[in-house]
Design an enzyme around this catalytic site. Structure first.
Site, short mmCIF file in Angstrom:
data_model
loop_
_atom_site.label_atom_id
_atom_site.label_comp_id
_atom_site.label_asym_id
_atom_site.label_seq_id
_atom_site.Cartn_x
_atom_site.Cartn_y
_atom_site.Cartn_z
N SER B 222 59.27 -32.66 6.05
CA SER B 222 58.54 -32.81 6.68
C SER B 222 56.85 -33.10 5.66
O SER B 222 55.70 -33.68 6.14
CB SER B 222 58.28 -32.21 8.40
N ARG B 226 54.86 -36.62 5.78
CA ARG B 226 53.53 -35.82 6.80
C ARG B 226 52.84 -36.60 5.14
O ARG B 226 51.74 -37.98 6.20
CB ARG B 226 53.36 -35.28 7.12
N ASN B 230 50.86 -40.82 5.74
CA ASN B 230 49.68 -41.40 6.55
C ASN B 230 49.37 -42.11 5.22
O ASN B 230 48.61 -43.45 5.38
CB ASN B 230 49.24 -40.06 6.42
#
Lengths: 156, 299
Positions: B222, B226, B230
């Site tokens: 994660s 992440r 993005n």
């Protein structure tokens, strides 16, 4: 979005960069920051000390001023007293001198009066002789009547 | 995802055939999302460790060196006197990272490495993310001119490559394992692996161990995903905006509107992206600190 060996290369780059920062970047900056913090703390402490020192000095100055004012007042009172005393003394001295002068003048006047009186007596004796001569119409021997004349002189 | 990659390969070939009338929208996007790797062709399988993405590595090392250079410039002139603006700015960053590290990791010894690591990660990830601010076609077009190959691939945002973000999060994972063993001892850590979080009972050992493995995997994946998600999405939106602008000459009456739309959407997205770029760099750094901090605490 495929995985390949870039992952491992990036992993190695990550550790190398972190190591370089730890070795060459972080310590000098943190040291400078700590030193500056210490400097600022010292500066603030010094400023505080200076402030209390200033307060002390101001208090001291006020005290000194007060003391000086008091001693000046004292001095003035003393000086006034002394001045008054000097004036008194001068006045007394002056009075004494005036009195002495008056005394001397009076004495002198007495002497002068005495002398005048003496002179008058002489003249009165002469006048009396002249008067008596005129009254008696004859010459009176001054020598023969010296005693009489002296007696007359002393009676004047 | 492999279908997309194959589609990309096909699209690239089609693009070569149809070079006369320029690439279609799909071809444009796919071309921009294909890495310049060591084979020169788009990667076919999802995982292939014989391939390395040259563009990601080049831009990540370039921004990494820039990071080190900027930080070194400040470190070189660091004195306890009055700082200049640049000096003050770097010191601001250092103070920010040092404060965060102090709040999260309660070991002076560990912080000597972890805090500089966090600073590097923050500045480095920020710069890699900031590559997004360059117009999407500038560096690829430049590279195509330099290399002489007008279909050369070039992606300039390293953090929009999953390899880069997972590589960094794997680095954080290794640090977590290292500090787990260093702080708790090998025996202590293995004991924790089997007894936490549910408790010390032989029946619970496998459950605990499975939970620990999932925890480490989830954290690491994660963490990397992440940032990747993005930046990948951000890059894609920039490409779509660029496509909108590219269509302005060809579509007659609606052309000026598309041009206006490009300018408007491009400005809005770029401004919003400033926030994302800084925020994601900060989040990546904070999570690295938090995960390493967790390695210092017993369950």
């Amino acid at each position: 979005m495929n995985l390949n060996a870039t992952l491992f290369a990036q992993l190695i780059v990550f550790f190398i960069l972190a190591w370089v920062t730890m070795q060459f970047v972080w310590p000098p900056i943190v040291k400078a920051l700590d030193e500056r913090a210490q400097k600022i703390a010292d500066g603030l402490a010094a400023a505080d000390k200076a402030k209390t020192d200033l307060a002390h000095a101001e208090k001291k100055a006020v005290d000194e001023l007060k003391k000086a004012r008091e001693s000046a007042a004292e001095l003035r009172v003393g000086a006034e007293k002394q001045g008054t005393q000097i004036v008194e003394e001068a006045r007394a001295e002056a009075a004494r001198i005036v009195a002495a002068a008056r005394e001397a003048a009076e004495a002198e006047a007495g002497v002068a009066a005495q002398r005048a009186r003496e002179a008058l007596r002489e003249q009165v004796a002469t006048l009396a002789v002249a008067g008596a001569e005129k009254i008696l119409r004859k010459e009176i021997n001054a020598q023969a009547h010296a005693d009489l004349l002296a007696q007359l002189k002393s009676e004047l | 995802m492999s279908n997309v990659t194959e589609a990309a390969a096909n699209a690239a070939e089609h693009a070569g055939a149809a070079a006369a009338h320029g690439p279609s929208a799909g071809e444009y996007i796919v071309h921009h999302l294909t890495h310049f790797n060591s084979t020169g062709h788009p990667q076919a399988s999802i995982i292939d460790f014989s391939i390395i993405n040259v563009d990601t590595l080049f831009w990540s090392i370039a921004t990494g060196l820039l990071t080190i250079f900027i930080l070194w410039l400040a470190a070189r002139k660091a004195t306890s006197g009055v700082p200049g603006r640049f000096q003050g700015f770097i010191e601001l960053l250092v103070e920010m990272v040092a404060d965060q590290a102090k709040g999260i990791i309660h070991s002076d010894e560990s912080r000597k490495y972890v805090a500089p690591m966090a600073l590097t990660v923050f500045v480095w990830v920020f710069l890699m993310n900031a590559m997004d601010f360059l117009p999407v076609d500038v560096l690829p077009a430049l590279w195509q001119n330099i290399s002489g190959d007008h279909h050369a691939y070039m992606r300039v945002v390293p953090t929009a490559d999953l390899n880069a973000t997972l590589g960094m999060s794997a680095g954080v994972l290794l640090l977590c394992l290292y500090y787990n063993i260093k702080i708790k001892g090998a025996g202590g850590w293995i004991h924790e692996l089997f007894t936490a979080p549910f408790g010390s009972h032989p029946v619970l050992y496998p459950v605990n161990f499975a939970m620990q493995l999932i925890e480490f995997a989830a954290k690491t994946i994660s963490h990397g995903m992440r940032l990747f998600g993005n930046m990948y999405a951000g890059e894609l939106v920039f490409m779509l905006i660029a496509l909108m602008g590219a269509a302005w000459g060809a579509s007659g009456a609606s052309g000026p509107m598309l041009f206006l739309g490009h300018v408007l959407a491009g400005s809005v997205w770029a401004i919003f992206h400033i926030l994302i770029v800084v925020l994601q760099a900060f989040i990546f750094m904070m999570l690295a600190l938090v995960y390493i901090g967790q390695a210092h605490e017993g369950h």
